[in-house]
Design an enzyme around this catalytic site. Sequence first.
Site, mmCIF file in Angstrom:
data_model
loop_
_atom_site.group_PDB
_atom_site.id
_atom_site.type_symbol
_atom_site.label_atom_id
_atom_site.label_comp_id
_atom_site.label_asym_id
_atom_site.label_seq_id
_atom_site.Cartn_x
_atom_site.Cartn_y
_atom_site.Cartn_z
ATOM 1 N N ALA A 1 0.839 -1.197 0.000
ATOM 2 C CA ALA A 1 0.000 0.000 0.000
ATOM 3 C C ALA A 1 0.874 1.247 0.000
ATOM 4 C CB ALA A 1 -0.895 0.017 1.230
ATOM 5 N N GLY B 1 -0.492 -5.640 -0.288
ATOM 6 C CA GLY B 1 -1.489 -5.565 -1.353
ATOM 7 C C GLY B 1 -0.979 -6.113 -2.668
ATOM 8 N N GLU C 1 -1.457 -9.760 -2.408
ATOM 9 C CA GLU C 1 -2.894 -10.003 -2.524
ATOM 10 C C GLU C 1 -3.364 -9.884 -3.974
ATOM 11 O OE1 GLU C 1 -5.464 -8.970 1.007
ATOM 12 O OE2 GLU C 1 -3.971 -7.351 1.086
ATOM 13 N N GLU D 1 2.049 -7.037 6.693
ATOM 14 C CA GLU D 1 1.230 -6.075 7.439
ATOM 15 C C GLU D 1 1.194 -6.347 8.936
ATOM 16 O OE1 GLU D 1 -1.016 -6.638 3.456
ATOM 17 O OE2 GLU D 1 0.366 -7.750 4.716
#
Length: 170
Positions: free
Chosen positions: A47, A92, A95, A115
């Site tokens: 992110a 992310g 992901e 994270e």
Amino acid sequence: DRPKVLNALNAQTMEEIHRVFTEARDDASVGAVIVTGGGEKAFVAGADINELAQKNSITGKETSERGQFILSRIERFPKPVIAAVNGFALGGGCELALACHIRLASDNAQMGLPEVTLGIIPGYGGTQRMVRLLGKGKALELILTGDRIKADEAEKIGLVNKVVPLAELM
């Protein structure tokens, strides 16, 4: 295509990804989609921390829900979606790769969901996708430790389908 910030995901980038997939879905000339990061250092390093720092509990939840929606659309995309993981695929980025149907990695790739080391959890559905892909034990190990793994280990455990030299990735 934000190599100066290691292709960090911000709201604008997520909306651009959504737009591209919406257009590609209805474009008969598109037979498959390849997702990769600009430059050679990162697929997506996570992110955008500057944007993330501006979030409160409400806007953070909205961002997470929007990311889940977009990555779920990629996961259910009616045409093949290939992640060409060049370099870091963290948070992310990991992901996003997990939402793709096939994951190819360059030999310099590193993947993980770090994270947890910041006191937060992956917010775009990666925890569920990782469990389905790797099994509960291995997925929980990666999710709860926040460990990064190199491309060869990612291939060994089934996180990526194949590892190739960076020059041959595309």
